[in-house]
Design a protein around this motif. Structure first.
Motif, PDB file in Angstrom:
ATOM      1  N   LEU A  94      49.646  74.108  45.065  1.00  7.36           N
ATOM      2  CA  LEU A  94      50.031  73.795  43.688  1.00  7.36           C
ATOM      3  C   LEU A  94      50.060  72.293  43.416  1.00  7.36           C
ATOM      4  O   LEU A  94      50.290  71.884  42.294  1.00  7.36           O
ATOM      5  N   GLY A  95      49.828  71.489  44.452  1.00  5.71           N
ATOM      6  CA  GLY A  95      49.717  70.056  44.207  1.00  5.71           C
ATOM      7  C   GLY A  95      50.786  69.184  44.816  1.00  5.71           C
ATOM      8  O   GLY A  95      50.878  67.999  44.469  1.00  5.71           O
ATOM      9  N   ALA A  96      51.617  69.724  45.729  1.00  6.90           N
ATOM     10  CA  ALA A  96      52.563  68.860  46.441  1.00  6.90           C
ATOM     11  C   ALA A  96      51.777  67.889  47.323  1.00  6.90           C
ATOM     12  O   ALA A  96      50.717  68.228  47.843  1.00  6.90           O
ATOM     13  N   ASP A  97      52.297  66.678  47.476  1.00  7.99           N
ATOM     14  CA  ASP A  97      51.603  65.677  48.288  1.00  7.99           C
ATOM     15  C   ASP A  97      51.886  65.832  49.770  1.00  7.99           C
ATOM     16  O   ASP A  97      51.053  65.471  50.600  1.00  7.99           O
ATOM     17  N   ASP A  98      53.038  66.366  50.119  1.00  8.96           N
ATOM     18  CA  ASP A  98      53.377  66.566  51.518  1.00  8.96           C
ATOM     19  C   ASP A  98      54.656  67.396  51.562  1.00  8.96           C
ATOM     20  O   ASP A  98      55.232  67.724  50.526  1.00  8.96           O
ATOM     21  N   TYR A  99      55.086  67.743  52.779  1.00 12.33           N
ATOM     22  CA  TYR A  99      56.329  68.484  52.926  1.00 12.33           C
ATOM     23  C   TYR A  99      57.039  68.040  54.189  1.00 12.33           C
ATOM     24  O   TYR A  99      56.427  67.501  55.118  1.00 12.33           O
ATOM     25  N   VAL A 100      58.345  68.254  54.216  1.00  9.78           N
ATOM     26  CA  VAL A 100      59.163  68.023  55.401  1.00  9.78           C
ATOM     27  C   VAL A 100      59.997  69.273  55.621  1.00  9.78           C
ATOM     28  O   VAL A 100      60.699  69.713  54.712  1.00  9.78           O
ATOM     29  N   PRO A 101      59.937  69.876  56.814  1.00  7.08           N
ATOM     30  CA  PRO A 101      60.768  71.056  57.089  1.00  7.08           C
ATOM     31  C   PRO A 101      62.243  70.679  57.184  1.00  7.08           C
ATOM     32  O   PRO A 101      62.586  69.623  57.707  1.00  7.08           O
ATOM     33  N   ILE A 107      40.381  70.888  46.382  1.00  6.84           N
ATOM     34  CA  ILE A 107      39.363  69.916  45.951  1.00  6.84           C
ATOM     35  C   ILE A 107      38.074  70.637  45.599  1.00  6.84           C
ATOM     36  O   ILE A 107      37.421  70.332  44.588  1.00  6.84           O
ATOM     37  N   ARG A 108      37.684  71.607  46.417  1.00 12.38           N
ATOM     38  CA  ARG A 108      36.457  72.369  46.150  1.00 12.38           C
ATOM     39  C   ARG A 108      36.523  73.073  44.802  1.00 12.38           C
ATOM     40  O   ARG A 108      35.548  73.101  44.054  1.00 12.38           O
ATOM     41  N   GLN A 109      37.664  73.650  44.499  1.00  7.99           N
ATOM     42  CA  GLN A 109      37.814  74.340  43.221  1.00  7.99           C
ATOM     43  C   GLN A 109      37.649  73.373  42.053  1.00  7.99           C
ATOM     44  O   GLN A 109      37.056  73.719  41.030  1.00  7.99           O
ATOM     45  N   LYS A 110      38.156  72.165  42.210  1.00  2.00           N
ATOM     46  CA  LYS A 110      38.070  71.182  41.133  1.00  2.00           C
ATOM     47  C   LYS A 110      36.665  70.588  41.009  1.00  2.00           C
ATOM     48  O   LYS A 110      36.249  70.207  39.920  1.00  2.00           O
ATOM     49  N   ALA A 127      47.335  63.350  47.723  1.00  2.70           N
ATOM     50  CA  ALA A 127      46.753  63.773  48.996  1.00  2.70           C
ATOM     51  C   ALA A 127      45.292  64.169  48.821  1.00  2.70           C
ATOM     52  O   ALA A 127      44.442  63.850  49.671  1.00  2.70           O
ATOM     53  N   GLU A 128      44.980  64.860  47.732  1.00  2.00           N
ATOM     54  CA  GLU A 128      43.590  65.260  47.488  1.00  2.00           C
ATOM     55  C   GLU A 128      42.692  64.046  47.306  1.00  2.00           C
ATOM     56  O   GLU A 128      41.570  64.012  47.822  1.00  2.00           O
ATOM     57  N   PHE A 129      43.177  63.054  46.579  1.00  2.00           N
ATOM     58  CA  PHE A 129      42.377  61.842  46.384  1.00  2.00           C
ATOM     59  C   PHE A 129      42.118  61.165  47.720  1.00  2.00           C
ATOM     60  O   PHE A 129      40.997  60.736  48.012  1.00  2.00           O
ATOM     61  N   ASN A 130      43.147  61.070  48.553  1.00  7.47           N
ATOM     62  CA  ASN A 130      42.991  60.411  49.845  1.00  7.47           C
ATOM     63  C   ASN A 130      41.959  61.113  50.716  1.00  7.47           C
ATOM     64  O   ASN A 130      41.131  60.471  51.366  1.00  7.47           O
ATOM     65  N   ILE A 131      41.999  62.434  50.747  1.00  4.39           N
ATOM     66  CA  ILE A 131      41.048  63.198  51.560  1.00  4.39           C
ATOM     67  C   ILE A 131      39.637  63.019  51.029  1.00  4.39           C
ATOM     68  O   ILE A 131      38.693  62.787  51.798  1.00  4.39           O
ATOM     69  N   LEU A 132      39.479  63.094  49.717  1.00  4.90           N
ATOM     70  CA  LEU A 132      38.146  62.937  49.140  1.00  4.90           C
ATOM     71  C   LEU A 132      37.614  61.527  49.368  1.00  4.90           C
ATOM     72  O   LEU A 132      36.415  61.333  49.625  1.00  4.90           O
ATOM     73  N   ILE A 142      45.361  70.423  55.680  1.00  3.25           N
ATOM     74  CA  ILE A 142      44.033  69.889  55.357  1.00  3.25           C
ATOM     75  C   ILE A 142      43.171  70.971  54.729  1.00  3.25           C
ATOM     76  O   ILE A 142      42.492  70.744  53.715  1.00  3.25           O
ATOM     77  N   ASP A 143      43.188  72.180  55.308  1.00  2.00           N
ATOM     78  CA  ASP A 143      42.400  73.284  54.767  1.00  2.00           C
ATOM     79  C   ASP A 143      42.811  73.612  53.329  1.00  2.00           C
ATOM     80  O   ASP A 143      41.956  73.870  52.467  1.00  2.00           O
ATOM     81  N   VAL A 144      44.121  73.600  53.086  1.00  2.00           N
ATOM     82  CA  VAL A 144      44.613  73.915  51.736  1.00  2.00           C
ATOM     83  C   VAL A 144      44.164  72.849  50.745  1.00  2.00           C
ATOM     84  O   VAL A 144      43.703  73.162  49.633  1.00  2.00           O
ATOM     85  N   HIS A 145      44.278  71.589  51.118  1.00  2.00           N
ATOM     86  CA  HIS A 145      43.850  70.514  50.222  1.00  2.00           C
ATOM     87  C   HIS A 145      42.333  70.576  49.978  1.00  2.00           C
ATOM     88  O   HIS A 145      41.869  70.376  48.848  1.00  2.00           O
ATOM     89  N   ILE A 146      41.553  70.843  51.011  1.00  2.00           N
ATOM     90  CA  ILE A 146      40.097  70.949  50.853  1.00  2.00           C
ATOM     91  C   ILE A 146      39.751  72.073  49.893  1.00  2.00           C
ATOM     92  O   ILE A 146      38.875  71.935  49.016  1.00  2.00           O
TER      93      ILE A 146
END
Length: 230
Positions: free
Chosen positions: A93-100, A203-206, A159-164, A196-200
């Motif tokens: 949904l667009g979170a940049d990161d998470y911490v448990p 990005i692919r969808q966009k 995060a998506e921008f950084n990966i792309l 990484i897989d989730v962000h990719i």
């Protein structure tokens, strides 16, 4: 001084984190419901949001969804340790990161600073020296954190921008997930880590498909991901 919005219904925890973050140079506002979290996140007065998944009434996932409809403010999710579902949904949904949870204040500060470096200062510094990146119809401006695909603006999370950007700088070459995690997310890849897989996937969808109908970002099984240089 950086303004942090802390959204968590645990008053004792938010008090403790607010005091610690204050000592680290942050200005913290704490709210305890998802409704208040949405309103404050959209107020334009905060640099980043720390959002707990387990909120009463309006939970953290729905709070994230509502914020993302109107804002790209960086969001760090606090999730239950050992539960991958919330983390995957949050990233999707667009979170940049998470911490448990439970997490140490020091770990939280490190994650906040890493996200802010990636989404602001680090990107601006790199963009000022390197200018725009162009790979075919894909244009990236690291300094302003803007991206276009075939002349159309891409609405990417930090995060998506950084990966792309990492993939674009290595267009035509395979980049391992471990390298993507380190270069784009600022952290080593851990076992069974799917972020990484989730962000990719997002990005692919966009981006949509390339002219030949294939995905612009190719999966190279056992090796990583590759951005087409054509």
């Amino acid at each position: 001084m950086l303004n942090v919005l802390l959204v968590d219904d645990d008053v004792e925890l938010t008090t403790m984190l607010s005091e610690y973050l204050g000592q680290e140079g942050f200005v913290v506002q704490a709210v305890h419901t998802g409704e208040d979290g949405v309103a404050e996140a959209l107020s334009g007065t905060h640099a980043i949001v720390v959002l707990d998944v387990m909120l009463p009434r309006l939970n953290g996932i729905e709070t994230l969804r509502r914020i993302r409809k109107e804002s790209r403010i960086p969001i760090l999710m606090l999730t239950a340790r050992g539960d991958p579902i919330d983390r995957i949904v949050g990233l999707d949904l667009g979170a940049d990161d998470y911490v448990p949870k439970p997490c140490t204040p020091g770990e939280l500060v490190a994650r906040l600073r890493a996200i802010l470096r990636r989404t602001d200062g680090a990107g601006a510094a790199e963009g000022a020296g390197g200018g725009a990146l162009r790979v075919g119809a894909l244009h990236l401006w690291p300094g302003s954190r803007r991206a276009e695909w075939r002349g159309r603006a891409l609405d990417l999370t930090g995060a998506e921008f950084n990966i792309l950007e990492v993939l674009a700088r290595h267009a035509g070459r395979v980049v391992s997930k471990a390298d993507l995690s380190k270069r784009a997310l600022g952290r080593p890849l851990s076992p069974y880590d799917r972020r990484i897989d989730v962000h990719i996937s997002a990005i692919r969808q966009k981006l949509g498909g390339a002219d030949d109908g294939h995905a612009l970002i190719q999966t190279v099984r056992g090796a990583g991901y590759q951005l087409s240089s054509e």
